[in-house]
Design a protein around this motif. Structure first.
Motif, PDB file in Angstrom:
ATOM      1  N   UNK A 276       0.823  -1.207   0.000  1.00  6.27           N
ATOM      2  CA  UNK A 276       0.000   0.000   0.000  1.00  6.27           C
ATOM      3  C   UNK A 276       0.857   1.257   0.000  1.00  6.27           C
ATOM      4  N   UNK A 277       1.917   1.261   0.783  1.00  7.12           N
ATOM      5  CA  UNK A 277       2.793   2.435   0.846  1.00  7.12           C
ATOM      6  C   UNK A 277       3.524   2.624  -0.476  1.00  7.12           C
ATOM      7  N   UNK A 278       4.110   1.563  -0.996  1.00  2.00           N
ATOM      8  CA  UNK A 278       4.872   1.667  -2.239  1.00  2.00           C
ATOM      9  C   UNK A 278       3.990   2.089  -3.416  1.00  2.00           C
ATOM     10  N   UNK A 279       2.745   1.665  -3.416  1.00  2.00           N
ATOM     11  CA  UNK A 279       1.856   1.956  -4.547  1.00  2.00           C
ATOM     12  C   UNK A 279       1.485   3.427  -4.652  1.00  2.00           C
ATOM     13  N   UNK A 280       1.816   4.209  -3.644  1.00  2.01           N
ATOM     14  CA  UNK A 280       1.474   5.636  -3.660  1.00  2.01           C
ATOM     15  C   UNK A 280       2.699   6.535  -3.843  1.00  2.01           C
ATOM     16  N   UNK A 281       3.846   5.928  -4.117  1.00  4.22           N
ATOM     17  CA  UNK A 281       5.086   6.686  -4.274  1.00  4.22           C
ATOM     18  C   UNK A 281       5.386   6.952  -5.741  1.00  4.22           C
ATOM     19  N   UNK A 282       6.178   7.995  -6.037  1.00  3.28           N
ATOM     20  CA  UNK A 282       6.611   8.242  -7.416  1.00  3.28           C
ATOM     21  C   UNK A 282       7.441   7.086  -7.956  1.00  3.28           C
ATOM     22  N   UNK A 283       7.478   6.974  -9.275  1.00  2.00           N
ATOM     23  CA  UNK A 283       8.182   5.864  -9.922  1.00  2.00           C
ATOM     24  C   UNK A 283       9.647   5.825  -9.524  1.00  2.00           C
TER      25      UNK A 283
ATOM     26  N   UNK B   6      11.136   6.763  -6.829  1.00  3.09           N
ATOM     27  CA  UNK B   6      11.300   6.240  -5.469  1.00  3.09           C
ATOM     28  C   UNK B   6      11.070   4.741  -5.427  1.00  3.09           C
ATOM     29  N   UNK B   7      10.030   4.272  -6.120  1.00  3.33           N
ATOM     30  CA  UNK B   7       9.726   2.840  -6.129  1.00  3.33           C
ATOM     31  C   UNK B   7      10.889   2.055  -6.732  1.00  3.33           C
ATOM     32  N   UNK B   8      11.447   2.526  -7.832  1.00  2.00           N
ATOM     33  CA  UNK B   8      12.560   1.830  -8.469  1.00  2.00           C
ATOM     34  C   UNK B   8      13.778   1.780  -7.545  1.00  2.00           C
ATOM     35  N   UNK B   9      13.993   2.834  -6.789  1.00  2.00           N
ATOM     36  CA  UNK B   9      15.107   2.848  -5.846  1.00  2.00           C
ATOM     37  C   UNK B   9      14.904   1.809  -4.754  1.00  2.00           C
ATOM     38  N   UNK B  10      13.661   1.596  -4.338  1.00  3.62           N
ATOM     39  CA  UNK B  10      13.374   0.665  -3.247  1.00  3.62           C
ATOM     40  C   UNK B  10      13.482  -0.799  -3.679  1.00  3.62           C
ATOM     41  N   UNK B  11      13.659  -1.065  -4.988  1.00  3.51           N
ATOM     42  CA  UNK B  11      13.899  -2.442  -5.412  1.00  3.51           C
ATOM     43  C   UNK B  11      15.179  -3.003  -4.795  1.00  3.51           C
ATOM     44  N   UNK B  12      16.078  -2.101  -4.417  1.00 12.12           N
ATOM     45  CA  UNK B  12      17.372  -2.526  -3.876  1.00 12.12           C
ATOM     46  C   UNK B  12      17.339  -2.760  -2.374  1.00 12.12           C
ATOM     47  N   UNK B  13      16.227  -2.478  -1.713  1.00  8.44           N
ATOM     48  CA  UNK B  13      16.160  -2.626  -0.260  1.00  8.44           C
ATOM     49  C   UNK B  13      16.345  -4.087   0.150  1.00  8.44           C
ATOM     50  N   UNK B  14      15.579  -4.962  -0.474  1.00  7.36           N
ATOM     51  CA  UNK B  14      15.689  -6.385  -0.180  1.00  7.36           C
ATOM     52  C   UNK B  14      14.997  -7.160  -1.298  1.00  7.36           C
ATOM     53  N   UNK B  15      15.233  -8.471  -1.324  1.00  8.51           N
ATOM     54  CA  UNK B  15      14.657  -9.310  -2.368  1.00  8.51           C
ATOM     55  C   UNK B  15      13.139  -9.328  -2.296  1.00  8.51           C
ATOM     56  N   UNK B  16      12.604  -9.266  -1.082  1.00  7.52           N
ATOM     57  CA  UNK B  16      11.157  -9.284  -0.905  1.00  7.52           C
ATOM     58  C   UNK B  16      10.508  -8.068  -1.566  1.00  7.52           C
ATOM     59  N   UNK B  17      11.093  -6.886  -1.343  1.00  4.12           N
ATOM     60  CA  UNK B  17      10.549  -5.682  -1.961  1.00  4.12           C
ATOM     61  C   UNK B  17      10.708  -5.736  -3.472  1.00  4.12           C
ATOM     62  N   UNK B  18      11.824  -6.278  -3.931  1.00  4.48           N
ATOM     63  CA  UNK B  18      12.041  -6.407  -5.367  1.00  4.48           C
ATOM     64  C   UNK B  18      10.938  -7.252  -6.006  1.00  4.48           C
TER      65      UNK B  18
END
Length: 391
Positions: free
Chosen positions: A17-24, A26-38
């Motif tokens: 829900x949080x990621x779905x409301x962020x700019x593209x 930011x979302x692409x940057x968060x792919x690197x947080x962990x495999x689950x988020x990716x």
């Protein structure tokens, strides 16, 4: 499933829900947080959720493709809010120079080609927000000997029934021996399976002989629209392609269009036709610009009549509050309010007598241009462009 951050466990639905409301970006940057988020971010269900949330909660932005004389190249400029008071030069957003005709956007995707008389037949899909670029295969139309495609017309849209993107390619076939146009060949590309197929039903029964191609999208509610005229250059009609049934139909255009020059645009949630009383190829606009809106299919009303007090090359599109984007004879981009008659230069320069000034009403997205077995992602963009330019 939940994502763990230190001693805190965040439920998957909360992360989504949080990621779905962020700019593209930011979302692409968060792919690197962990495999689950990716995994979440790459999931087509999440991409659709982000598309629905982000498009619903954020206003459209103005994206302008224009010529920059200092570098003798075209670049994009993005206006971040609807005041149009400032813009960002997107120097890192570059498309191949041989694909300078840009159609869209459809859910953040653009279709690129090289004009209606392109003999190289190079086409591609592009998402500027994710930097994904995908060259498309070319259909095999099996033209007879001594025949060639004289001109091309395209339509790019979304099929809401199959949840897929489609591209219509209309080729006007010229016979060198007969020295005339003999037929129109229609091919349909589907992104999901990365294939073309020829449509058996043709446009031969239609009265239209001249079609026009819009750079901004004229896709609306599951159908793509072209403005067309008959052989006697009489009133306009609209050729419509339904993205779900894969069928063409023809509907009436404005009644008062005889001997006028026209252009088709989106007008909020409707279609509109610009009608000009002068030929811009030979003289500045001395008459008016009429904006005819299709209230329901085949029924038109004249909503706006513009009597600008400056030399206008042609209208480019419609902004909020019915304001019109116009290109001046000196290729300046201006915004005209038909009610207050205020003309505002928004600080963008084109190139005189080139047509290199386009406006797009844009919302970014995560929608991917991949299809079939190939995935043209950012790390393959340079190689893709290099190979594509050899065609």
């Amino acid at each position: 499933m939940a994502a763990r951050s230190g001693n805190c466990v965040v439920p998957e639905e909360v992360v989504t829900e949080i990621l779905s409301r962020l700019p593209v970006k930011s979302v692409l940057r968060f792919k690197c947080v962990c495999k689950f988020w990716y995994i979440i971010i790459k999931n087509p269900a999440f991409i659709n959720k982000h598309l629905n949330h982000y498009h619903k909660e954020n206003e459209a932005q103005l994206l302008v493709y224009h010529y920059i004389p200092e570098i003798d190249k075209c670049r994009f400029a993005l206006f971040p809010d609807d005041t149009l008071s400032i813009h960002q030069d997107l120097d890192d957003v570059v498309i191949p120079p041989f694909l300078d005709e840009i159609m869209g956007p459809i859910n953040g995707l653009f279709f690129l080609h090289h004009g209606i008389f392109d003999r190289w037949n190079r086409v591609a899909l592009w998402n500027p927000a994710t930097r994904e670029f995908r060259p498309l295969p070319v259909p095999n139309t099996n033209l007879p000997p001594n025949c060639a495609a004289y001109s091309h017309y395209f339509g790019f849209g979304f099929d809401p029934l199959s949840n897929d993107y489609k591209l219509v390619w209309i080729q006007i076939v010229w016979d060198d021996e007969k020295d005339e146009i003999i037929r129109r060949v229609v091919a349909l590309y589907t992104l999901g399976n990365d294939t073309w197929r020829l449509l058996e039903h043709s446009l031969e029964s239609f009265q239209c002989i001249q079609m026009s191609l819009s750079n901004s999208t004229t896709y609306l509610n599951g159908a793509y629209y072209w403005l067309a005229r008959d052989q006697d250059i009489n009133n306009y009609s609209l050729v419509v392609f339904d993205m779900s049934s894969d069928m063409f139909r023809e509907i009436n255009g404005p009644d008062d269009s005889k001997l006028k020059y026209g252009g088709l645009v989106l007008y909020h949630d409707s279609l509109a036709v610009f009608l000009y009383k002068n030929s811009f190829a030979t003289e500045a606009l001395g008459g008016s610009i009429e904006v005819w809106v299709m209230k329901q299919e085949g029924y038109w009303t004249k909503d706006i009549t513009v009597e600008p007090r400056l030399e206008v090359e042609w209208p480019l599109g419609i902004w909020k509050k019915d304001e019109l984007f116009l290109e001046t004879r000196s290729s300046q981009l201006v915004l005209y309010n038909p009610y207050t008659h205020v003309i505002r230069n928004i600080g963008i320069q084109g190139k005189e007598d080139s047509g290199l000034l386009y406006v797009y009403i844009y919302k970014e997205s995560l929608v991917s241009v991949k299809g079939g077995s190939k995935d043209w992602v950012q790390d393959k963009l340079v190689d893709a462009l290099r190979e594509f330019s050899k065609c």
